[in-house]
Design a protein around this motif. Sequence first.
Motif, PDB file in Angstrom:
ATOM      1  N   SER A  77     -10.238   6.139   5.309  1.00  0.00           N
ATOM      2  CA  SER A  77      -9.668   6.313   3.969  1.00  0.00           C
ATOM      3  C   SER A  77      -8.257   5.746   3.888  1.00  0.00           C
ATOM      4  O   SER A  77      -7.890   5.093   2.905  1.00  0.00           O
ATOM      5  N   VAL A  78      -7.465   5.990   4.928  1.00  0.00           N
ATOM      6  CA  VAL A  78      -6.088   5.479   4.923  1.00  0.00           C
ATOM      7  C   VAL A  78      -6.076   3.949   4.947  1.00  0.00           C
ATOM      8  O   VAL A  78      -5.255   3.311   4.282  1.00  0.00           O
ATOM      9  N   LEU A  79      -6.990   3.359   5.696  1.00  0.00           N
ATOM     10  CA  LEU A  79      -7.006   1.900   5.812  1.00  0.00           C
ATOM     11  C   LEU A  79      -7.609   1.218   4.589  1.00  0.00           C
ATOM     12  O   LEU A  79      -7.245   0.077   4.283  1.00  0.00           O
ATOM     13  N   CYS A  80      -8.504   1.887   3.880  1.00  0.00           N
ATOM     14  CA  CYS A  80      -9.232   1.246   2.782  1.00  0.00           C
ATOM     15  C   CYS A  80      -8.646   1.526   1.406  1.00  0.00           C
ATOM     16  O   CYS A  80      -8.878   0.745   0.473  1.00  0.00           O
ATOM     17  N   TYR A  81      -7.912   2.638   1.251  1.00  0.00           N
ATOM     18  CA  TYR A  81      -7.458   2.990  -0.091  1.00  0.00           C
ATOM     19  C   TYR A  81      -6.374   2.041  -0.600  1.00  0.00           C
ATOM     20  O   TYR A  81      -6.315   1.745  -1.788  1.00  0.00           O
ATOM     21  N   GLY A  82      -5.512   1.560   0.299  1.00  0.00           N
ATOM     22  CA  GLY A  82      -4.493   0.597  -0.128  1.00  0.00           C
ATOM     23  C   GLY A  82      -5.093  -0.681  -0.687  1.00  0.00           C
ATOM     24  O   GLY A  82      -4.730  -1.117  -1.790  1.00  0.00           O
ATOM     25  N   PRO A  83      -6.032  -1.343   0.021  1.00  0.00           N
ATOM     26  CA  PRO A  83      -6.693  -2.517  -0.563  1.00  0.00           C
ATOM     27  C   PRO A  83      -7.441  -2.208  -1.847  1.00  0.00           C
ATOM     28  O   PRO A  83      -7.517  -3.065  -2.734  1.00  0.00           O
TER      29      PRO A  83
END
Length: 438
Positions: A77-83
């Motif tokens: 979630s942390v890695l994908c929410y920014g993109p």
Amino acid sequence: MVFFRGGLHLHLRRVHKVDMIAAFIPRLVRFRKLVTFSRDLDEGVWMMMLRRPKESAAGSGLLAPFNNFVWYVTLASVLCYGPCICFLTHVRSKLIKNEERPLRLSPSFWFVYSAFIKQSTNLAPEANTTRVLFATWWLFIILLSAFYTANLTAFLTLSKFTLDIETPEDLYKKNYRWVSVEGGSVQYTVKTQDEDLYYLNKMVTSGRAEFRTLSPDQEYLPIVKAGAVLVKEMISLEHLMYGDYLTKTREGVEEAKRCTYVVAPKPFMKKPRAFVYPVGSKLKSLFDPTLAYILQSGIIDYLEHKDLPSTTICPLDLQSKDRQLTNSHLMMTYYIMCVGLASGLAVFVVEILVKRYINIKIKPIDKVKLKKFKRSKRSPRYDDSGPPPYESLFVKPKFKDSEKRWKMINGREYYVYEDARGGTRLVPVRTPSAFLYR
């Protein structure tokens, strides 16, 4: 009376030579057609004894409140929410033309990371779509943080000690080495196809399980201390652990180090046990009524436990009141610090390589032309939602009359200045909040 030596199978093969076998023989499937059993005397319980681990199988660090799957989902979630924020804002800017620009990937990622560690951000979204995205992530972090804090507190105060091996399935799945008595009930149960534990025969074939005949039972303790699991009757394990506890007490070992071994909470197997007669023997009808009276009087249970204490010997949870944190609890913080330093060093090396070796090959562009191009392409956009810049409060007054820079409104004195758009802004002077603008 005849005394036999050897395994269980040898005893039952010789039953035709005697009138009965007065021993607690388990009712195994492969012997039901060879002999006749009396009424059940008790239920034999075979347990697993292993060396007491220093830490609970559930973990003892900062990762203990959640299982591995939850941590993997949180990291994703942390890695994908920014993109996702970057992509959705770009789509919105293409479909809806307004003043708000799409967020780039770097600010989006740092917003997600800063919110994850409960830090503020300098991004001020104006579109409702972006605000909903920000609010969704904040709500996710609030709930995740609440669950983590509550579970971490409960884990450090009320956590239950668990073992890595609790069932026979754990022995098979985790490929633990285990040992049992040669010629005993466990060996014939594991090697009989009609039994539920027949799948453990693969471990016997591969050498991960073995059967030994050692006397006395204390000879098994070095094997268990080396990391193997001992499978034996519960009564035998209790006598073995109690004898080891008394030995360490006489040697003056500390109380916290006397319980070296522990028994798994779930049984390895359960089998009813009884006396054995030859097939067609008339002694069954003679002895069974008498055995029933003995069972009802509790003599058998008394004789089994008469040499053991009434309390549980070296229970799974020692009820230790020492709640001080050790380095094992905080090991994850050390890992995070080391990973952070290594990541910072790696980024520093990448920046040096990019600025010294890659940018040199790029032909420099005339700075004057670049500035004119930027000015002609788009007009500057000013954000007046925050406090005014410090230099705007201390420039020379544009008004000839200096008294016009101060105004009294509703009994309060305000400082008047012009912003970059030509509008008029008021700043309180004599209120406590005026110190924020000095």
